[in-house]
Write a protein that holds these residues in place. Structure first.
Motif, PDB file in Angstrom:
ATOM      1  N   GLU A   1     -24.764  -0.574  22.395  1.00  0.00           N
ATOM      2  CA  GLU A   1     -24.278  -0.195  21.083  1.00  0.00           C
ATOM      3  C   GLU A   1     -22.924   0.521  21.183  1.00  0.00           C
ATOM      4  OE1 GLU A   1     -26.781   2.641  19.105  1.00  0.00           O
ATOM      5  OE2 GLU A   1     -26.796   4.025  20.788  1.00  0.00           O
TER       6      GLU A   1
ATOM      7  N   ASP B   1     -22.480   6.628  13.673  1.00  0.00           N
ATOM      8  CA  ASP B   1     -23.047   7.721  12.871  1.00  0.00           C
ATOM      9  C   ASP B   1     -23.900   8.659  13.717  1.00  0.00           C
ATOM     10  OD1 ASP B   1     -23.574   5.732   9.843  1.00  0.00           O
ATOM     11  OD2 ASP B   1     -21.805   6.798  10.602  1.00  0.00           O
ATOM     12  N   SER B   2     -24.580   8.130  14.698  1.00  0.00           N
ATOM     13  CA  SER B   2     -25.504   8.928  15.502  1.00  0.00           C
ATOM     14  C   SER B   2     -24.810   9.962  16.380  1.00  0.00           C
ATOM     15  CB  SER B   2     -26.359   8.012  16.377  1.00  0.00           C
ATOM     16  OG  SER B   2     -25.542   7.247  17.252  1.00  0.00           O
ATOM     17  N   VAL B   3     -23.502   9.812  16.593  1.00  0.00           N
ATOM     18  CA  VAL B   3     -22.799  10.735  17.486  1.00  0.00           C
ATOM     19  C   VAL B   3     -21.712  11.542  16.775  1.00  0.00           C
ATOM     20  CG1 VAL B   3     -23.247   9.166  19.406  1.00  0.00           C
ATOM     21  CG2 VAL B   3     -21.002   9.129  18.291  1.00  0.00           C
ATOM     22  N   LYS B   4     -21.476  11.274  15.527  1.00  0.00           N
ATOM     23  CA  LYS B   4     -20.430  11.991  14.789  1.00  0.00           C
ATOM     24  C   LYS B   4     -20.685  13.498  14.810  1.00  0.00           C
ATOM     25  CE  LYS B   4     -18.916   8.416  11.558  1.00  0.00           C
ATOM     26  NZ  LYS B   4     -18.919   7.944  10.151  1.00  0.00           N
TER      27      LYS B   4
ATOM     28  N   ARG C   1     -28.873  14.895  23.257  1.00  0.00           N
ATOM     29  CA  ARG C   1     -30.278  14.710  22.909  1.00  0.00           C
ATOM     30  C   ARG C   1     -30.898  13.703  23.864  1.00  0.00           C
ATOM     31  NH1 ARG C   1     -28.591  13.276  16.685  1.00  0.00           N
ATOM     32  NH2 ARG C   1     -27.752  15.327  16.118  1.00  0.00           N
TER      33      ARG C   1
ATOM     34  N   GLU D   1     -32.333  11.061  23.239  1.00  0.00           N
ATOM     35  CA  GLU D   1     -32.012   9.704  22.778  1.00  0.00           C
ATOM     36  C   GLU D   1     -30.578   9.277  23.109  1.00  0.00           C
ATOM     37  OE1 GLU D   1     -33.219  12.196  20.925  1.00  0.00           O
ATOM     38  OE2 GLU D   1     -32.294  12.253  18.905  1.00  0.00           O
ATOM     39  N   ASP D   2     -29.772  10.186  23.641  1.00  0.00           N
ATOM     40  CA  ASP D   2     -28.432   9.825  24.112  1.00  0.00           C
ATOM     41  C   ASP D   2     -28.470   9.245  25.525  1.00  0.00           C
ATOM     42  OD1 ASP D   2     -27.218  12.787  22.532  1.00  0.00           O
ATOM     43  OD2 ASP D   2     -26.964  10.721  21.820  1.00  0.00           O
TER      44      ASP D   2
END
Length: 122
Positions: free
Chosen positions: A46, A62-65, A87, A89-90
């Motif tokens: 991604e 969006d998940s890292v902004k 996190r 999930e990273d």
């Protein structure tokens, strides 16, 4: 051809930070837009962040902004990704990518690095 080599990955606890680097070599004059991608185990790769040649334009998933920051130093042919507030999930392999046109998109990058592993423990 352009070669990309990532570094800076590692194991970090949740909430921690890392600084990833990607050094380009070869026909670097053909490189303009650059980006970072990641691939978690069992998931598709991604888009994470992208930057134009000047560095004036950036874009983030969006998940890292607000947690990740992309930058580049053209004098060193290097692009960076500062990652904070990590996190679990990273977790994944983080890849650097480069393209010849000076745009930020999530697809069709011509050059890819081998990746650097980022593991975030909870």
């Amino acid at each position: 051809q352009v070669q990309l080599v990532e570094s800076g990955g590692g194991l970090v606890q949740a909430g921690g930070s890392l600084s990833l680097s990607c050094a380009a070599s070869g026909r670097t004059r053909s490189v303009n837009g650059m980006g970072w991608f990641r691939q978690a185990p069992g998931k598709e790769r991604e888009f994470v962040a992208g930057i134009t040649w000047s560095g004036r334009s950036t874009n983030y998933a969006d998940s890292v902004k607000g947690r990740f920051s992309i930058g580049r130093d053209n004098s060193k042919n290097t692009v960076y990704l500062q990652v904070k507030s990590l996190r679990p999930e990273d977790t994944g392999i983080y890849y650097c990518a480069a393209r010849e046109d000076d745009i930020i998109v999530a697809i069709d990058y011509k050059y890819w690095g081998q990746g650097t592993q980022v593991t975030v423990s909870s």
